[in-house]
Scaffold this active site. Structure first.
Site, PDB file in Angstrom:
ATOM      1  N   ARG A  99       2.953 128.417   8.685  1.00  0.00           N
ATOM      2  CA  ARG A  99       2.827 129.278   9.862  1.00  0.00           C
ATOM      3  C   ARG A  99       1.421 129.280  10.424  1.00  0.00           C
ATOM      4  NH1 ARG A  99       4.744 129.527  13.909  1.00  0.00           N
ATOM      5  NH2 ARG A  99       6.681 129.347  12.746  1.00  0.00           N
ATOM      6  N   LYS A 134     -13.069 134.229  29.798  1.00  0.00           N
ATOM      7  CA  LYS A 134     -11.863 135.021  29.568  1.00  0.00           C
ATOM      8  C   LYS A 134     -11.069 134.391  28.427  1.00  0.00           C
ATOM      9  CE  LYS A 134     -11.645 136.623  34.353  1.00  0.00           C
ATOM     10  NZ  LYS A 134     -10.879 136.613  35.623  1.00  0.00           N
ATOM     11  N   LYS A 166     -23.217 138.214  39.159  1.00  0.00           N
ATOM     12  CA  LYS A 166     -21.923 138.612  39.696  1.00  0.00           C
ATOM     13  C   LYS A 166     -22.056 139.886  40.533  1.00  0.00           C
ATOM     14  CE  LYS A 166     -18.336 137.887  37.030  1.00  0.00           C
ATOM     15  NZ  LYS A 166     -17.730 136.682  37.651  1.00  0.00           N
ATOM     16  N   GLU A 196     -22.368 134.828  42.569  1.00  0.00           N
ATOM     17  CA  GLU A 196     -21.009 135.034  43.051  1.00  0.00           C
ATOM     18  C   GLU A 196     -21.038 135.616  44.458  1.00  0.00           C
ATOM     19  OE1 GLU A 196     -17.710 136.950  40.512  1.00  0.00           O
ATOM     20  OE2 GLU A 196     -18.419 138.573  41.801  1.00  0.00           O
ATOM     21  N   ASP A 217     -15.781 133.555  45.397  1.00  0.00           N
ATOM     22  CA  ASP A 217     -14.873 134.369  44.602  1.00  0.00           C
ATOM     23  C   ASP A 217     -13.727 134.910  45.447  1.00  0.00           C
ATOM     24  OD1 ASP A 217     -14.121 135.712  42.174  1.00  0.00           O
ATOM     25  OD2 ASP A 217     -14.809 137.570  43.097  1.00  0.00           O
TER      26      ASP A 217
END
Length: 278
Positions: A99, A134, A166, A196, A217
């Site tokens: 597994r 992410k 950002k 960004e 973006d």
């Protein structure tokens, strides 16, 4: 990918300990004789791009006496109903590792397979498919490796891999120009600065302030096309935000250099790989 790194080895060791519990596989202990030998194959049950062979090797080598043969390596396209690994050994050892090996191979091959789908759609353009941060905590190194197996590229590995300003940085700092000025004062000469941008006005301001990379973006393909004309090769252009298999080609055709896709790591579906006794 270097499985020899202590961090990655510890991750794999801890993963097996989690599955082992305290007493190990009590089901196999209950129903299988200690000396029982079996032959097996790990098979692709769908078409896929393979990733995770080195992980299977690590578990077989470190935790068993199983003899095995590898039929395909990472990054290869494997057809449905094809053996990836075959071998023989003690049944209890095989079931102990089954597994954990399949979990890693299914997940990482899913990322590689999804990435390959994006790469295929933009192959006639100059755009390259990149991942993002992410990722699943503690699995970033493996997930980003899977992206490269699918033909993609890695964006920042961690927060110290590059300067990416950002929207929240801009809001806290008090504007694009001020943020870029501070970044230039702070960064080494060899570090590129990316910013960004949500609007064409922000793109103009970023160009005037000397950004090296401009991230567009959540812009539409039409807005991206306008931004590409505006930038006119004065900065590397990255498109990001809600990129999907339905939109990636039109984004690439707008003329960007980089398309970053969060969903290739955070939303890829595991592929179907199984272990069969033969």
């Amino acid at each position: 990918m270097q499985l020899q790194t202590r961090t990655l080895q510890k991750l794999l060791d801890d993963s097996l300990k989690e599955d082992y519990g305290i007493k190990g596989d009590i089901t196999s202990d209950a129903v299988i004789n200690s000396g029982t030998q079996v032959k097996f194959a790990i098979n692709a049950r769908q078409n896929l791009v393979l990733c995770g062979i080195q992980i299977a090797q690590y578990y077989f080598n470190e935790y068993s006496s199983i003899k095995y043969q590898i039929h395909h390596t990472d990054s290869e396209i494997v057809q449905k109903n094809t053996a990836i690994i075959s071998g023989s050994g003690l049944a209890k050892e095989l079931l102990l590792l089954e597994r954990i090996i399949l979990n890693y191979m299914q997940h990482l091959s899913g990322i590689a397979t999804t990435t390959s789908s994006y790469v295929e759609l933009v192959k006639e353009t100059k755009a390259k498919i990149f991942d993002t941060r992410k990722t699943t905590p503690m699995l970033r190194q493996l997930q980003k490796y899977a992206v490269t197996c699918g033909g993609g590229y890695n964006h920042r590995l961690s927060l110290d891999s590059g300067i990416l300003i950002k929207d929240n940085h801009i809001a806290i700092c008090g504007g694009i120009t001020k943020a870029l000025q501070r970044a230039k004062q702070y960064s080494p000469h060899y570090t590129r600065i990316e910013i960004e941008c949500d609007t064409l006005e922000q793109v103009k301001e970023s160009l005037l302030s000397g950004a090296d990379i401009i991230m567009l973006d959540n812009m539409s393909p039409e807005q991206i096309h306008e931004a590409v004309k505006l930038i006119d090769n004065r900065a590397i252009i990255e498109a990001s935000g809600n990129v999907s298999l339905n939109t990636v080609k039109s984004i690439a055709e707008a003329g960007v250099d980089v398309i970053s896709v969060g969903r290739i790591t955070h939303s890829s579906t595991s592929v179907d790989i199984g272990l069969d006794i033969i």
